[in-house]
Design an enzyme around this catalytic site. Structure first.
Site, PDB file in Angstrom:
ATOM      1  N   GLU A 177       1.772 -89.972   4.249  1.00 38.91           N
ATOM      2  CA  GLU A 177       1.965 -90.085   2.806  1.00 38.91           C
ATOM      3  C   GLU A 177       3.348 -89.566   2.435  1.00 38.91           C
ATOM      4  O   GLU A 177       3.525 -88.350   2.218  1.00 38.91           O
ATOM      5  CB  GLU A 177       0.902 -89.258   2.075  1.00 38.91           C
ATOM      6  N   GLU A 222       0.030 -82.280  -2.023  1.00 38.62           N
ATOM      7  CA  GLU A 222      -0.174 -81.476  -3.246  1.00 38.62           C
ATOM      8  C   GLU A 222      -0.730 -80.096  -2.903  1.00 38.62           C
ATOM      9  O   GLU A 222      -0.416 -79.110  -3.566  1.00 38.62           O
ATOM     10  CB  GLU A 222      -1.092 -82.244  -4.217  1.00 38.62           C
ATOM     11  N   ASN A 281      -8.802 -91.103  -2.997  1.00 36.82           N
ATOM     12  CA  ASN A 281      -8.594 -89.673  -3.271  1.00 36.82           C
ATOM     13  C   ASN A 281      -8.547 -89.506  -4.787  1.00 36.82           C
ATOM     14  O   ASN A 281      -7.554 -89.834  -5.420  1.00 36.82           O
ATOM     15  CB  ASN A 281      -7.273 -89.227  -2.621  1.00 36.82           C
ATOM     16  N   HIS A 339      -3.058 -82.287   2.325  1.00 36.91           N
ATOM     17  CA  HIS A 339      -2.404 -83.199   1.377  1.00 36.91           C
ATOM     18  C   HIS A 339      -1.143 -82.519   0.829  1.00 36.91           C
ATOM     19  O   HIS A 339      -1.115 -81.300   0.636  1.00 36.91           O
ATOM     20  CB  HIS A 339      -3.369 -83.540   0.233  1.00 36.91           C
ATOM     21  N   LYS A 378      -8.536 -86.828  -6.500  1.00 35.43           N
ATOM     22  CA  LYS A 378      -7.814 -85.633  -6.962  1.00 35.43           C
ATOM     23  C   LYS A 378      -8.627 -84.921  -8.057  1.00 35.43           C
ATOM     24  O   LYS A 378      -9.853 -84.902  -7.971  1.00 35.43           O
ATOM     25  CB  LYS A 378      -6.404 -86.023  -7.421  1.00 35.43           C
ATOM     26  N   SER A 414       1.115 -94.837  -3.686  1.00 35.97           N
ATOM     27  CA  SER A 414       1.224 -96.000  -4.583  1.00 35.97           C
ATOM     28  C   SER A 414       0.653 -97.289  -3.982  1.00 35.97           C
ATOM     29  O   SER A 414       1.205 -98.362  -4.158  1.00 35.97           O
ATOM     30  CB  SER A 414       2.679 -96.201  -5.021  1.00 35.97           C
ATOM     31  N   GLY A 417       2.018 -91.301  -6.361  1.00 37.01           N
ATOM     32  CA  GLY A 417       1.914 -91.293  -7.826  1.00 37.01           C
ATOM     33  C   GLY A 417       3.165 -91.776  -8.534  1.00 37.01           C
ATOM     34  O   GLY A 417       3.294 -91.622  -9.746  1.00 37.01           O
TER      35      GLY A 417
END
Ligand code: PGA
Length: 256
Positions: free
Chosen positions: A168, A98, A10, A96, A12, A214, A174
């Site tokens: 996730e 985000e 991904n 996702h 991003k 991660s 991250g």
């Protein structure tokens, strides 16, 4: 049951057209020659046309990071399943964290998108995951159930063998702090149980449940050796060919 590992990078909001093209070339050259793992990348939407053309005929598959659930009409700024198929996409990430956090996606819109993907012939990678506060309050399973219930409601049995669910945990994305393999397995087996309850075990056993947060080559083997971890959604470590390919290769060492 042995499920084929699925690894998706991904990207991003990273990499312009030139960098994307270069990276795709490097990844394609470095992919394992066998068919024991499915590998995809999800680049920025504006480079999907080029990415799809470059990956055509190779083992690398292309995913979008997002998709809208209507097929056409007055929806400024959106694109549909059909548009993504035209570009050579096989998958779209849906929901996702985000997008939930910054773009106000809801459990219901994620369900609509999942349904639209299956109806149109695109495979959704449906993301769920709890925050640190929710985990600390012992709410992980409740939150996942809340996120997944509307999705389960729109799925039909034929969808399940193709379904990709991505667990996730938000606290692992991250942050450099991956979930322990055993923590991931506990959640994945819970998620599989929800699929079993609704669709029966022979179908539920075919769905792939992947982990993200991660991931790097160093923690891949341990994660992938868990019974219900069927692949990985990789952010930061997918941004260079070397670290992404190292993860793909580790996946091939899977024991179960
Ligand atoms: P990360 O991102 O690997 O950089 O933690 C994962 C993701 O958000 O999909």
């Amino acid at each position: 049951m042995k499920r084929k590992p699925f690894v998706c990078g991904n990207w991003k909001l990273n990499h312009n057209l030139a960098a994307t093209n270069e990276l795709i070339d490097q990844i394609i050259v470095g992919l394992p020659a066998n068919d024991n793992v499915d590998v995809a990348i999800a680049p920025v939407a504006t480079v999907l046309f080029s990415a799809g053309a470059k990956a055509k005929g190779s083992k690398l598959q292309i995913a979008a990071q997002n998709v809208f659930y209507e097929s056409q009409g007055a929806f400024t700024g959106e694109w549909s399943v059909q548009h993504l198929l035209e570009l050579g996409c096989r998958y779209s990430i849906v929901g996702h964290s985000e997008r939930r956090q910054y773009f106000h996606e809801t459990n219901e819109s994620v369900a609509h998108k999942t349904k639209a993907c299956f109806a149109g012939g695109l495979i959704p990678i449906v993301c769920v995951g709890e925050s640190l506060a929710q985990r600390e309050q012992g709410q992980t399973q409740n939150i996942l159930l809340e996120q997944l219930t509307p999705v389960l409601d729109v799925l039909v049995p034929e969808n399940i063998p193709q379904l990709i669910l991505a667990y996730e945990p938000i606290w692992a994305i991250g942050t450099g702090k991956s979930a322990l393999a055993t923590e991931a397995e506990e959640v994945h087996s819970y998620l599989r149980g929800l699929l079993v309850a609704q669709f029966g075990s022979s179908l539920a056993e075919q769905a792939r449940i992947i982990y993200g947060g991660s991931v790097k080559a160093e923690n891949t083997t341990e994660l992938m050796n868990q019974k219900n971890v069927d692949g990985l959604l990789v952010g930061g470590a997918s941004l260079t060919a070397g670290s992404f390919l190292a993860i793909v290769k580790e996946c091939l060492k899977r024991l179960t």
